[in-house]
Scaffold this motif. Structure first.
Motif, short mmCIF file in Angstrom:
data_model
loop_
_atom_site.label_atom_id
_atom_site.label_comp_id
_atom_site.label_asym_id
_atom_site.label_seq_id
_atom_site.Cartn_x
_atom_site.Cartn_y
_atom_site.Cartn_z
N ALA A 35 0.85 -1.20 0.00
CA ALA A 35 0.00 0.00 0.00
C ALA A 35 0.88 1.25 0.00
N PHE A 36 2.02 1.17 0.67
CA PHE A 36 2.92 2.32 0.76
C PHE A 36 3.66 2.55 -0.55
N ILE A 37 4.04 1.44 -1.18
CA ILE A 37 4.75 1.56 -2.46
C ILE A 37 3.78 2.11 -3.51
N HIS A 38 2.55 1.62 -3.45
CA HIS A 38 1.54 2.08 -4.43
C HIS A 38 1.31 3.59 -4.29
N THR A 39 0.96 4.02 -3.09
CA THR A 39 0.61 5.44 -2.91
C THR A 39 1.83 6.34 -3.00
N ASN A 40 2.88 5.99 -2.28
CA ASN A 40 4.00 6.94 -2.14
C ASN A 40 4.89 6.97 -3.38
N VAL A 41 5.08 5.82 -4.01
CA VAL A 41 5.96 5.78 -5.18
C VAL A 41 5.14 6.05 -6.46
N LEU A 42 4.15 5.19 -6.72
CA LEU A 42 3.36 5.38 -7.94
C LEU A 42 2.58 6.70 -7.91
N GLY A 43 2.06 7.04 -6.74
CA GLY A 43 1.28 8.29 -6.61
C GLY A 43 2.14 9.50 -6.91
N THR A 44 3.35 9.54 -6.36
CA THR A 44 4.23 10.69 -6.60
C THR A 44 4.64 10.74 -8.08
N ALA A 45 4.96 9.57 -8.64
CA ALA A 45 5.36 9.54 -10.06
C ALA A 45 4.21 9.99 -10.96
N SER A 46 2.99 9.60 -10.62
CA SER A 46 1.82 9.99 -11.43
C SER A 46 1.59 11.49 -11.37
N LEU A 47 1.75 12.04 -10.18
CA LEU A 47 1.57 13.48 -10.00
C LEU A 47 2.63 14.26 -10.79
N LEU A 48 3.87 13.79 -10.73
CA LEU A 48 4.94 14.43 -11.51
C LEU A 48 4.61 14.39 -13.00
N GLN A 49 4.15 13.22 -13.45
CA GLN A 49 3.87 13.03 -14.87
C GLN A 49 2.74 13.96 -15.32
N ALA A 50 1.67 14.04 -14.50
CA ALA A 50 0.53 14.90 -14.87
C ALA A 50 0.97 16.36 -14.91
N ALA A 51 1.79 16.78 -13.95
CA ALA A 51 2.25 18.18 -13.93
C ALA A 51 3.16 18.44 -15.12
N LYS A 52 4.03 17.49 -15.41
CA LYS A 52 4.97 17.68 -16.53
C LYS A 52 4.21 17.79 -17.86
N GLU A 53 3.22 16.93 -18.04
CA GLU A 53 2.44 17.00 -19.29
C GLU A 53 1.71 18.34 -19.38
N ASN A 54 1.12 18.78 -18.27
CA ASN A 54 0.33 20.02 -18.30
C ASN A 54 1.22 21.24 -18.48
N TRP A 55 2.35 21.25 -17.83
CA TRP A 55 3.24 22.41 -17.90
C TRP A 55 4.01 22.41 -19.22
N ASN A 56 4.18 21.25 -19.80
CA ASN A 56 4.66 21.12 -21.17
C ASN A 56 5.92 21.96 -21.45
N GLY A 57 6.87 21.89 -20.55
CA GLY A 57 8.14 22.58 -20.76
C GLY A 57 8.13 24.05 -20.38
N ASN A 58 6.95 24.62 -20.07
CA ASN A 58 6.89 26.02 -19.64
C ASN A 58 6.96 26.08 -18.11
#
Ligand code: NAD
Ligand code: DAU
Length: 349
Positions: free
Chosen positions: A97-120
């Motif tokens: 449960a910790f690996i799922h939330t803390n690792v995958l959750g953080t990576a997903s959040l980074l990915q969503a922000a990176k896609e939305n910010w799109n280099g800006n």
């Protein structure tokens, strides 16, 4: 106009952080994303829930499709990432449960922000709130510095260490605008009573045993939660992109001395006979892999950004106990239901 995403804003630290930002920055829009696990409680934010610059969204940081939509809707300029599974004992029982939330959750959040910010990345910040436990366990001497090599030893701390590494990888690989802070043990109002201090306050109130793992000689470095969120505010606004800052109180206590201080203050406040709460202290089987000592060196934060803790521990503990005494209903709500099952399983009573 900033629109800031706070994840885990219904939890202990997240709720203090949300309150600080909603009140201090009326011209920021604050969006609190929380899954409302057992640790998330909207009662923690009752006083700001109707403020015009505050929005609550229920959702899961591991759900990338949902995060993509959320970023597209709000166009966040900043992320303050607090959401996590946070209790070491639970990580020993249920590491995945910790690996799922803390690792995958953080990576997903980074990915969503990176896609939305799109280099800006102008005026954008992704701030990851982490823990001193990533550094491992100290002996009797020494401190954790920002340069200390990672050596996590519990599933919880290993999952937080993994998430720190992924956050830094985004900085180095994509120049993604990150900041990280690693903080020592927090205490204060709204702390869920699975953690040592609120658990003992709750048990003293109810004349129940105070479970001390092992010999009670383990040392933690305690910081009042409002000092922590003040440090986060300082780093978010004035810290450097790509940097890590340690946050701590220079306030080390062995668990047994801390619990005795709690007992002393509670006896006074409750008008109980001196020494009566100490009789509740019960030594129980040690936590598996129990880290001996944590101690933070927060010199970088002091020298570069001028942050210092504001409260002495005895004062902070006194304020904390007063809060729990004045908020019996909050305590009663969070300790009904599933809490009883957790308690029986963890402590065998
Ligand atoms: P907490 O357990 O009180 O709160 C965590 C919050 O995250 C809860 O509101 C929960 O509902 C939410 N959450 C959990 N999984 C989620 C998911 N998948 N999606 C969305 N929300 C989810 O934790 P805390 O003690 O407030 O800690 C907050 C952060 O600070 C954590 O990242 C923790 O590692 C870090 N930290 C805590 C301390 C401490 O002493 N408590 C010290 C240093 C760092
Ligand atoms: O150092 C920062 C970390 O502090 C955060 O990253 C974690 O999210 C937070 O939970 C906290 O971790 P700890 O494991 O140090 O906190 P906890 O309150 O669980 O325990 C504090 C100390 O007290 C630790 O040495 C274990 C001990 N303990 C804890 C409990 C719950 C007991 O002796 N008995 C108990 O019943």
């Amino acid at each position: 106009m900033h629109t800031i995403l706070i994840t885990g804003g219904a939890g202990f630290i997240g709720s203090h952080l949300t309150r600080l930002f909603v009140i201090k920055y009326p011209n920021y829009n604050i969006v609190n994303l929380d899954k409302l696990t057992y640790a998330g409680n909207l009662e923690n934010l009752k006083d700001v829930e109707n403020d015009p610059n505050y929005t609550f969204v229920k959702g899961d940081i591991t759900d990338l499709a949902f995060l993509r939509e959320l970023f597209a809707t709000y166009n966040f300029t900043g992320v303050l990432h607090c959401a996590a599974e946070s209790h070491v004992d639970r990580s020993i029982t249920d590491p995945l449960a910790f690996i799922h939330t803390n690792v995958l959750g953080t990576a997903s959040l980074l990915q969503a922000a990176k896609e939305n910010w799109n280099g800006n990345y102008d005026n954008k910040t992704f701030y990851h709130i982490s823990t001193d436990e990533v550094y491992g366990s100290l002996g009797a001497e020494g401190f954790f510095y920002e340069t200390t090599a990672y050596d996590p030893r519990s599933p919880y701390s290993a999952s937080k260490a993994s998430s720190d590494h992924i956050v830094r990888a985004f900085y180095h690989t994509y120049h993604f605008p990150i900041k990280i802070s690693n903080c020592s043990n927090n205490y204060g109002p709204y702390h869920f009573p699975e953690k040592l201090i609120p658990l003992c306050i709750h048990n003293i109130l109810n004349n129940k045993p105070l479970p001390i793992y092992g010999k009670g000689e383990n040392v933690r470095d305690w910081l009042y939660v409002e000092d922590h969120v003040r440090a986060i505010d300082t780093i978010f606004h004035n810290g450097k992109i790509g940097e890590t800052y340690n946050i701590g109180g220079h306030n080390e206590w062995t668990n047994i001395d801390l619990v005795k201080e709690l007992c002393k203050q509670m006896d006074e406040k409750l008008g109980r006979e001196k020494g009566s709460s100490e009789k509740l202290i019960t030594y129980v089987t040690d936590r598996a892999g129990h880290d001996l000592r944590y101690a933070i060196d927060a010199t970088k934060l002091k020298n570069e950004l001028g942050w210092l803790p504001s409260l002495q521990f005895e004062e902070g503990i006194s304020k904390t106990i007063d809060w729990y005494l004045a908020n019996a209903q909050w305590l009663q709500h969070v300790t009904s239901g599933n809490y009883q099952q957790y308690y029986s399983k963890q402590y065998g009573v």
